[in-house]
Design a protein around this motif. Structure first.
Motif: not given
Length: 511
Positions: A34-37, A64-68, A101-103, A109-110
């Motif tokens: 939730r914090d990452i979102h 996570y993969y979209h962030v990359k 980094r947070l992911y 992320y997993l």
């Protein structure tokens, strides 16, 4: 077998619990997600204009993969801010690197990838497929209902055409067509009693059994003279002229009825001999009894009452019988076949008069019942050895075969005089409201057919719309399945790296 060759089988429903139980992800991973979102929502407020970014950000579920991928795109758009040490001065790049980094911390992320994968497998994909199946079912139902409406439409059209055929009209101008078809009603009456002379032996037999000279007067009259006027039936002579009441058809919505409450006010009681307006009804108030002065009347010696009338000389009065009656204003109708004028109900024919038509039907049904009873008794008499079985065994005028022929003629006349067209036209002529009822019924049939056709067209359009909606879900399902397969591949590869590249199988995944 080496340990590396042993596959790791994980059921999809237990994937998230498996990751937590193996201490790959923490228990409170949901709070971290939730914090990452929240950070992703803030970072999306400041993004450069780039075609690849616009296409990528069109997906609402950024993982996570979209962030990359976003970081790789920003490396091109923010390359001017890169320092010699490989760091970027752009705040955009810093935000997304921080999110990455947070992911990666605690393998969040997993956990998120597993969560999205399980949700797609358990809810998203089955939901889309269920919606597609429902749309297919609704499409089939709409098509079936549209096809089923053909039957009531055909039935209504057949009933409408049958009613028009019975009435003998086309339905274009009902008032004019009703008037025209009513002109042919006398021909229908004549046709309906064609061959009525064949029932005369039955009438004679009924008269012989019943003991009446003329038990069926109207039926006998029709046999002898045909469908004459009621005037001729009553007066035994044909009228000089026939003034049949005019035909009244009411095709308006509201039927205006005459007020019958003031009938007495319209009655003319006549006037007195002096031309005054005094009614012929004599009341006690206008009778002059004379002035007796309150003295009681006394009898004379002879016991007679003295009325005060003087005796006139008894002189003989000679009456002249040679004066023509025309001078006194007296009109005498012709005699013999000259007759008079048939008006009102007497101007109708026997089959056209409401009263006499009912009496005719009563008589012919009475004759039919008598013949059926006589035929039954004759059949029972033939099969019985009891001579006294029938009360009419002394009457041997007709056998069973001859009575059958008479009965067939009677039944034929009943069918012809009571057929649909004759009954409709009879009611149409003698009931002003019936025309409105027929017109309303025809109009309701037409409106019902129009409504059925409109409903069928609506159902057909609905089926087309549902089919299009079903087709629009195809790319949605394909994209969802493809995304889920990619996530499954990422999860299997990531877990495999953590366990010395052992094969990982996610059971219950996408087929």
């Amino acid at each position: 077998m080496n340990e590396s060759e042993i596959p790791i089988d994980i059921h999809t429903l237990k994937l998230q619990d498996w990751l937590i139980s193996r201490r790959i992800v923490p228990k409170n991973v949901q709070q971290e997600i939730r914090d990452i979102h929240t950070k992703i929502s803030n970072a999306l407020q400041d993004m450069p204009s780039n075609e690849q970014l616009i296409k990528l950000l069109a997906n609402t579920n950024i993982n996570y993969y979209h962030v990359k991928e976003i970081i790789e795109i920003l490396k091109q758009t923010e390359k001017d801010t890169k320092s010699v040490f490989g760091t970027y001065g752009s705040q955009r790049m810093k935000d997304w690197q921080e999110i990455s980094r947070l992911y990666e911390k605690n393998a969040v992320y997993l956990a998120e990838t597993a969560q999205i994968f399980v949700r797609n497998i358990n809810y998203e994909i089955p939901g889309v497929r269920k919606q597609m199946a429902k749309l297919e079912q609704q499409t089939d139902e709409s098509q079936k209902r549209a096809h089923d409406l053909n039957k009531p439409e055909t039935q209504l059209l057949a009933e409408h055409a049958a009613l028009l055929e019975q009435l003998g009209v086309k339905g274009d101008n009902l008032h004019a067509e009703f008037i025209e078809v009513l002109a042919g009603l006398p021909n229908l009456y004549t046709k309906s009693i064609d061959g009525i002379a064949k029932v005369q032996p039955g009438i004679d037999l009924y008269a012989e059994v019943s003991g009446h000279k003329q038990p069926l007067p109207i039926l006998s009259h029709l046999v002898e003279f045909g469908n004459t006027t009621v005037y001729q039936y009553i007066h035994k002579e044909a009228p000089l002229a026939v003034e049949e009441p005019p035909i009244r058809l009411n095709l308006s919505e509201g039927i205006v009825q005459k007020d019958g409450d003031n009938v007495a006010a319209e009655i003319d009681f006549g006037t007195d001999d002096n031309g005054g307006g005094t009614s012929s009804t004599v009341s006690a108030e206008i009778i002059d009894y004379g002035d007796f002065g309150g003295v009681d009347l006394q009898e004379t010696d002879g016991g007679n009452i003295d009325w005060g009338i003087e005796s006139a000389p008894a002189t003989a009065v000679e009456i002249n019988f040679d004066i023509p009656v025309e001078e006194y204003g007296i009109v005498v109708e012709g005699t013999g076949m000259d007759g008079g004028t048939a008006k009102g109900d007497q101007a109708y024919t026997l089959l056209d008069s409401p009263n006499y038509r009912d009496r005719f039907l009563d008589e012919i049904y009475e004759l039919e019942s008598f013949l059926r009873l006589r035929l039954y008794e004759l059949k029972q008499l033939e099969s019985s050895s009891d001579i006294m079985f029938s009360l009419m065994d002394n009457i041997a005028t007709h056998d069973a075969e001859s009575i059958k022929k008479i009965l067939n003629s009677v039944e034929k006349i009943i069918r012809q005089t009571s057929d649909e067209q004759t009954r409709h036209l009879f009611q149409l002529k003698h009931s002003p409201k019936y025309a409105n009822l027929l017109a309303t019924k025809l109009q309701q049939m037409t409106k019902a057919v129009e409504k059925l056709r409109s409903t069928r067209e609506t159902l057909k359009r609905r089926a087309i719309e549902l089919r299009e909606q079903r087709q629009q879900l195809n790319p949605v399902l394909e994209e969802l399945v493809a995304q889920t397969r990619v996530l499954q591949s990422h999860i299997e590869k990531d877990i495999s790296k953590r366990y010395k590249n052992r094969m990982v199988n996610l059971m219950g995944g996408v087929n």
